[in-house]
Design a protein around this motif. Structure first.
Motif, PDB file in Angstrom:
ATOM      1  N   GLU A 313      61.801  22.562-121.957  1.00  0.00           N
ATOM      2  CA  GLU A 313      61.869  23.004-123.346  1.00  0.00           C
ATOM      3  C   GLU A 313      62.084  21.823-124.286  1.00  0.00           C
ATOM      4  O   GLU A 313      61.519  21.785-125.388  1.00  0.00           O
ATOM      5  N   ALA A 314      62.895  20.878-123.869  1.00  0.00           N
ATOM      6  CA  ALA A 314      63.141  19.699-124.707  1.00  0.00           C
ATOM      7  C   ALA A 314      61.856  18.908-124.913  1.00  0.00           C
ATOM      8  O   ALA A 314      61.573  18.428-126.023  1.00  0.00           O
ATOM      9  N   ILE A 315      61.071  18.774-123.868  1.00  0.00           N
ATOM     10  CA  ILE A 315      59.813  18.034-123.974  1.00  0.00           C
ATOM     11  C   ILE A 315      58.844  18.773-124.888  1.00  0.00           C
ATOM     12  O   ILE A 315      58.134  18.159-125.691  1.00  0.00           O
ATOM     13  N   ALA A 316      58.808  20.102-124.786  1.00  0.00           N
ATOM     14  CA  ALA A 316      57.928  20.889-125.652  1.00  0.00           C
ATOM     15  C   ALA A 316      58.319  20.722-127.125  1.00  0.00           C
ATOM     16  O   ALA A 316      57.452  20.567-127.997  1.00  0.00           O
ATOM     17  N   ARG A 317      59.616  20.735-127.415  1.00  0.00           N
ATOM     18  CA  ARG A 317      60.065  20.528-128.801  1.00  0.00           C
ATOM     19  C   ARG A 317      59.752  19.106-129.256  1.00  0.00           C
ATOM     20  O   ARG A 317      59.376  18.873-130.418  1.00  0.00           O
ATOM     21  N   HIS A 318      59.897  18.160-128.354  1.00  0.00           N
ATOM     22  CA  HIS A 318      59.597  16.767-128.687  1.00  0.00           C
ATOM     23  C   HIS A 318      58.106  16.611-129.005  1.00  0.00           C
ATOM     24  O   HIS A 318      57.728  15.830-129.890  1.00  0.00           O
ATOM     25  N   GLN A 319      57.273  17.338-128.284  1.00  0.00           N
ATOM     26  CA  GLN A 319      55.834  17.282-128.553  1.00  0.00           C
ATOM     27  C   GLN A 319      55.516  17.767-129.963  1.00  0.00           C
ATOM     28  O   GLN A 319      54.676  17.181-130.657  1.00  0.00           O
ATOM     29  N   GLU A 320      56.183  18.816-130.396  1.00  0.00           N
ATOM     30  CA  GLU A 320      55.982  19.310-131.758  1.00  0.00           C
ATOM     31  C   GLU A 320      56.362  18.254-132.784  1.00  0.00           C
ATOM     32  O   GLU A 320      55.682  18.079-133.802  1.00  0.00           O
ATOM     33  N   THR A 321      57.467  17.540-132.503  1.00  0.00           N
ATOM     34  CA  THR A 321      57.892  16.476-133.412  1.00  0.00           C
ATOM     35  C   THR A 321      56.866  15.360-133.465  1.00  0.00           C
ATOM     36  O   THR A 321      56.535  14.842-134.541  1.00  0.00           O
ATOM     37  N   ILE A 322      56.357  14.968-132.312  1.00  0.00           N
ATOM     38  CA  ILE A 322      55.350  13.912-132.256  1.00  0.00           C
ATOM     39  C   ILE A 322      54.127  14.287-133.081  1.00  0.00           C
ATOM     40  O   ILE A 322      53.602  13.478-133.866  1.00  0.00           O
ATOM     41  N   GLU A 323      53.665  15.517-132.919  1.00  0.00           N
ATOM     42  CA  GLU A 323      52.459  15.946-133.627  1.00  0.00           C
ATOM     43  C   GLU A 323      52.685  15.997-135.135  1.00  0.00           C
ATOM     44  O   GLU A 323      51.790  15.656-135.916  1.00  0.00           O
TER      45      GLU A 323
END
Length: 359
Positions: A313-323
């Protein structure tokens, strides 16, 4: 005498190379100023379970140093730690580039910007807050007379902005939540250090600024008579990470020491939560020079730490931030999973469970 290697030496050398290939290790000289010859650890090789004698880490994690001191764990490491008084993404990245730091404690943005600027890094530990919406890291400080009561009121306002730091990314998220873009406001680049944002609000250099820590409490108290206030942003803003240079993890000795540090870091976070009075007195009052009341506010604001054993879940949220950041800055979209070293994924959670007597 012939200079050609003897058959025996050739066989021995070949055998050593074969062993290295089988174990994912090759020869690697240590960092500058360190004469050790260590094994280079492949990115997919298991973490070593033993820290060799003579290993040293330089760690920029001042709060954890105090927590470990107060809990009595600071002298229990099997390796030497040199503590660096470094915090925040810009300072940490600068120290990484100068080969003056092995481990840094930051939020979620520095790993992204480090990668974009050619500094390969990996996250080795992650910590969050339970019930993060009701325990935010930041609130939006509103300048006297700015007339901002809701996020919709941000249109046309001057907003303090610190690119490359968590506060900057937060404001981009806030604008998106409000249905606005950076073209609908004026972003004023200011460093988010010390009282810079508070002074900018009080002096009406900006209308809005994300405030963190004790400034959330002090700002409306000090300037409330003039109309200053804070409002919630309603967005999760709680990531906290340990990260290192990718090259540091190629040092098998340091990789093993980092694993040991991650476990102590997690136990320290739990100790802080379970010993609020000792933490207030030892860190906020003695180390930071705050009042006991300020310390109590910060402890209550932080709530209970959440150190997950699964980073999905942390990686998924981090991906949103990156995008989001990539769209705003024009940088390439990174794969968030590439920023994490999953070999360390469960270490912190397991250390806390063991400390609590869990199975």
């Amino acid at each position: 005498m012939s200079s050609d290697p003897s058959p025996r030496r050739t066989i021995r050398r070949s055998a050593l190379v074969a062993v290295a290939l089988l174990t994912g290790l090759t020869s690697l000289s240590a960092c500058a100023g360190d004469d050790r010859t260590v094994a280079a650890l492949a990115a997919d090789a298991p973490l070593p379970t033993r820290v060799p004698e003579g290993t040293k880490l330089i760690v920029g994690d001042p709060a954890t140093k105090v927590a470990l001191t107060l809990s009595g764990e600071i002298d229990r490491f099997s390796f030497e730690i040199e503590w660096a008084n470094i915090s925040g993404g810009p300072q940490t990245s600068e120290a990484f580039r100068a080969d003056a730091l092995d481990v840094g404690a930051v939020a979620e943005i520095p790993a992204i910007h480090a990668t974009w600027t050619g500094l390969p890094v990996k996250i080795v530990a992650s910590k969050f807050r339970k019930d993060p919406i009701n325990h935010p890291t930041y609130e939006l400080g509103i300048a006297p007379g700015a007339g901002v009561k809701t996020l919709a009121d941000l249109r046309g306002k001057k907003i303090a902005y610190s690119p490359g730091q968590a506060q900057g990314a937060l404001m981009l998220r806030v604008l998106r939540k409000a249905g606005l873009t950076k073209n609908d406001v004026t972003l004023v680049e200011l460093p988010s250090t010390g009282d810079v944002y508070v002074n900018a609000l009080a002096g009406k250099q900006v209308d809005v600024a994300p405030l963190g820590g004790v400034n959330n409490k002090r700002y409306p108290v000090k300037y409330g008579r003039d109309g200053a206030t804070t409002i919630p942003h309603g967005i999760r803003d709680d990531p906290g990470h340990l990260y290192v240079r990718t090259s540091t993890l190629q040092d098998s000795a340091k990789a093993a020491a980092i694993a040991e540090y991650v476990q102590a870091w997690a136990r320290a976070a739990r100790w802080v939560y379970e010993h609020p009075q000792e933490w207030i007195a030892g860190y906020y009052v003695k180390d930071q020079g705050l009042t006991p009341e300020d310390g109590r506010y910060l402890v209550d604001q932080a709530g209970e730490p959440d150190i997950p054993a699964d980073w999905s879940e942390a990686i998924a949220r981090h991906q949103e931030t990156i995008e989001l950041l990539a769209a705003e800055t024009g940088n390439p979209v990174l794969k968030a999973g590439d920023l994490y070293d999953l070999r360390y994924e469960s270490l912190g959670a397991n250390a806390v469970k063991t400390a609590k007597g869990g199975a």
